[in-house]
Design a protein around this motif. Structure first.
Motif, mmCIF file in Angstrom:
data_model
loop_
_atom_site.group_PDB
_atom_site.id
_atom_site.type_symbol
_atom_site.label_atom_id
_atom_site.label_comp_id
_atom_site.label_asym_id
_atom_site.label_seq_id
_atom_site.Cartn_x
_atom_site.Cartn_y
_atom_site.Cartn_z
ATOM 1 N N SER A 131 -16.144 17.014 -35.312
ATOM 2 C CA SER A 131 -15.796 16.746 -33.489
ATOM 3 C C SER A 131 -14.087 17.327 -33.657
ATOM 4 O O SER A 131 -14.065 17.892 -32.623
ATOM 5 N N VAL A 132 -13.525 17.690 -35.029
ATOM 6 C CA VAL A 132 -12.064 18.241 -34.236
ATOM 7 C C VAL A 132 -12.358 19.675 -33.257
ATOM 8 O O VAL A 132 -11.954 20.326 -32.722
ATOM 9 N N VAL A 133 -12.632 20.301 -34.380
ATOM 10 C CA VAL A 133 -13.667 21.354 -33.654
ATOM 11 C C VAL A 133 -14.779 21.585 -32.351
ATOM 12 O O VAL A 133 -13.865 21.951 -31.404
ATOM 13 N N SER A 134 -15.536 20.756 -32.346
ATOM 14 C CA SER A 134 -15.865 20.270 -30.999
ATOM 15 C C SER A 134 -14.677 20.595 -29.959
ATOM 16 O O SER A 134 -15.025 20.939 -28.734
ATOM 17 N N CYS A 135 -13.834 19.167 -29.968
ATOM 18 C CA CYS A 135 -13.023 19.245 -29.025
ATOM 19 C C CYS A 135 -12.062 20.641 -29.013
ATOM 20 O O CYS A 135 -12.035 20.896 -26.841
ATOM 21 N N ILE A 136 -11.780 21.035 -29.743
ATOM 22 C CA ILE A 136 -10.750 21.888 -29.545
ATOM 23 C C ILE A 136 -11.094 23.499 -28.986
ATOM 24 O O ILE A 136 -10.368 24.263 -28.086
ATOM 25 N N LEU A 188 -8.203 14.117 -27.075
ATOM 26 C CA LEU A 188 -7.902 13.787 -25.005
ATOM 27 C C LEU A 188 -7.220 14.992 -25.272
ATOM 28 O O LEU A 188 -6.736 16.177 -25.152
ATOM 29 N N LEU A 189 -5.975 15.122 -26.724
ATOM 30 C CA LEU A 189 -4.549 16.443 -26.343
ATOM 31 C C LEU A 189 -5.435 17.490 -27.270
ATOM 32 O O LEU A 189 -4.984 18.447 -26.790
ATOM 33 N N LEU A 190 -6.574 17.658 -27.837
ATOM 34 C CA LEU A 190 -6.933 18.420 -28.695
ATOM 35 C C LEU A 190 -7.948 19.289 -27.240
ATOM 36 O O LEU A 190 -7.800 20.601 -27.030
ATOM 37 N N ILE A 191 -8.460 18.610 -26.599
ATOM 38 C CA ILE A 191 -9.642 19.465 -25.040
ATOM 39 C C ILE A 191 -8.524 19.827 -24.314
ATOM 40 O O ILE A 191 -8.605 20.778 -24.165
ATOM 41 N N PHE A 192 -7.195 19.227 -23.931
ATOM 42 C CA PHE A 192 -6.054 19.826 -23.465
ATOM 43 C C PHE A 192 -5.595 20.674 -24.383
ATOM 44 O O PHE A 192 -5.665 22.079 -23.584
ATOM 45 N N VAL A 193 -6.096 20.975 -24.972
ATOM 46 C CA VAL A 193 -5.112 22.272 -26.235
ATOM 47 C C VAL A 193 -5.887 23.066 -25.987
ATOM 48 O O VAL A 193 -5.520 24.779 -25.396
ATOM 49 N N GLY A 194 -6.890 23.361 -26.015
ATOM 50 C CA GLY A 194 -7.551 24.426 -26.546
ATOM 51 C C GLY A 194 -8.205 24.872 -27.376
ATOM 52 O O GLY A 194 -7.121 24.666 -27.857
#
Length: 488
Positions: free
Chosen positions: A314-319, A341-347
């Motif tokens: 999940s973390v890898v998929s988001c970031i 959500l923060l991870l998605i922002f980071v990219g």
């Protein structure tokens, strides 16, 4: 009309025509799956390919006598922006002809979501869609993953557009020195690496519980950070082994491809791990994943093996903004959702197929914030921001920080617009961030096992603009509507 006179129309038409020819050829690659699986609408792919090839041929013939002696960077920006729209316009034909979607808006949404590697879908029962259409759906993400504009760079050097300039426009961020004095060689090596990773993942997935069709589809959408799946249950439909293979290649998809080229073709393996952006990228994945594991173990009382697998995936998929999922993480504690959500922002890293703000910009922002305190204490001191031991110009730092603030402003504006349309708060946040960051799956009704089909048509068009903004990293599309851009 004045604006049209400031761009090289025949040149743009010629490039788009050649892109359509390429798109038509890719459609032809789907035909074996069309006839092997014998879907109900077996004509949809060949007819779509024929229309696309004919239009591309007409555009090429109409501009065959054009001389390329007057080209500017303005032409390049226009090509970058409209290529996604042209390819999506013809890329949506298979969805319409096969009746996989009910109307043009949904078809265009699905196609643009594919080419921009967003992964937002309007399909609710994916497994009921024809196999060849799903293969085309995955292929659109694979094509878009490395950036569509790489096609004219690679095969149209005779058009005299600055190849490296357009290449850097797509691979936005802190760029490395040219890997080769000629852009053709660089692009060929990038394509080789991209294809190699796709085939390698396909092979490894076939060793597990995926057949060749599923393995190839998921490999194309993994390396492109796309997230389209052939199953309603997404990656949770497959074994733990397949999930870990996909997870490993998602990590690769979030890496800077130019950095990987330095590693593979120049043997600079140490340089990869010394790169500060790459190091921060791996640290984000590791430490956040460990935190998620501990929460799932001691709060949700999940088994150790399941906690590790679900957390890291999940973390890898988001970031990496891929958007795959192996569990309904909307059932997790609220603060874990906020972290996601923060991870998605980071990219991911700059120069990768992922979306989001990118790790490098956050590094610049954080370092400049700490250094600003030193500058206040020592007002006469010159304290530059350094990345990989190289000092950045104040103008470069300023642009990256401004990008973060504009990104956040656009996200908030999108959320407010969706709220005004009667969409609930969680879904408005999820859809706005999901499309702007090109992750697709987010929270609310557009979370795991969700879909964008229920959105009003007006909302879908707004979210399509967000897909383009995210894929073009804001500035490329915004400057197209700038008066100064057309004046100078």
């Amino acid at each position: 009309m004045k604006l049209l006179s400031k761009v090289n129309i025949p040149l743009i038409v010629r490039i788009e025509g050649l892109l359509l020819l390429l798109e038509g050829l890719f459609m032809l690659l789907v035909l074996p799956f069309t006839y092997f699986y014998s879907g109900v609408y077996v004509f949809s792919m060949p007819v779509s390919a024929l229309i696309t090839l004919m239009m591309g041929f007409v555009m090429m013939v109409a501009t065959r006598s054009h001389k390329n002696d007057k080209t500017t960077s303005r032409d390049g920006v226009v090509v970058v922006c409209i290529s996604w729209l042209i390819l999506s316009l013809f890329g949506c034909l298979p969805y319409l002809f096969s009746k996989s979607v009910p109307n043009f808006t949904d078809a265009f949404f699905e196609a643009l979501s594919g080419f921009t590697t967003t992964g937002a879908t309007v399909l609710t029962n994916i497994e009921s869609v024809s196999k060849d259409i799903l293969f085309w759906r995955s292929m659109t993400q694979w094509i878009g993953g490395l950036a569509i504009i790489a096609f004219p760079i690679a095969i149209l050097p005779f058009l005299s557009i600055g190849g490296m300039q357009l290449f850097i426009t797509e691979l936005n961020g802190i760029t490395y020195d040219k890997l080769h004095p000629r852009i053709m060689h660089t692009v060929k090596r990038v394509w080789f690496l991209y294809i190699f990773f796709t085939l390698l993942e396909t092979f490894l997935l076939c060793l597990g519980d995926m057949n060749l069709y599923d393995a190839l589809c998921h490999s194309m959408t993994t390396i492109s950070s796309g997230g389209f799946s052939t199953r309603n249950a997404n990656i949770s439909a497959f074994s733990g082994y397949s999930q870990m293979v996909v997870c490993a290649f998602m990590v690769l998809s979030g890496c800077n491809f130019t950095l990987l080229l330095l590693c593979i073709f120049r043997g600079r393996f140490v340089a990869v791990f010394r790169d500060e952006e790459f190091s921060a990228y791996l640290k984000n994945i590791f430490f956040v994943s460990i935190g998620f594991v501990l929460v799932l173990l001691f709060v949700n009382h999940v088994g150790a093996a399941t906690a590790f697998r679900q957390s890291f995936f999940s973390v890898v998929s988001c970031i990496t903004t891929t958007g795959f999922y192996v569990t309904d993480y909307s059932q997790w504690p609220l603060f874990l959702l906020l972290f996601m959500l923060l991870l998605i922002f980071v990219g991911g890293c700059s120069g990768s197929s992922s979306g989001g703000i990118r790790v490098i910009r956050h590094l610049i922002f954080v370092r400049n914030s700490f250094l600003e305190l030193k500058r206040i204490i020592h007002p006469n001191a010159i304290i530059p921001v350094k990345i990989n031991s190289k000092s950045l110009t104040s103008n470069g730092v300023y642009k990256n920080i401004i990008f973060i603030f504009i990104y956040f402003f656009v996200f908030v504006a999108g959320t407010m617009i969706l709220l005004s349309m009667g969409i609930d708060f969680a879904t408005s946040i999820g859809a706005s961030l999901g499309t702007l960051s090109n992750v697709g799956v987010s929270i609310g009704s557009v979370g795991p096992f969700g879909s964008y089909v229920f959105m009003p048509q007006a909302a879908k068009w707004i979210l399509m603009v967000f897909m383009l903004l995210g894929r073009l990293e804001l500035f490329t599309l915004i400057i197209l509507f700038s008066r100064e851009f057309w004046k100078n």
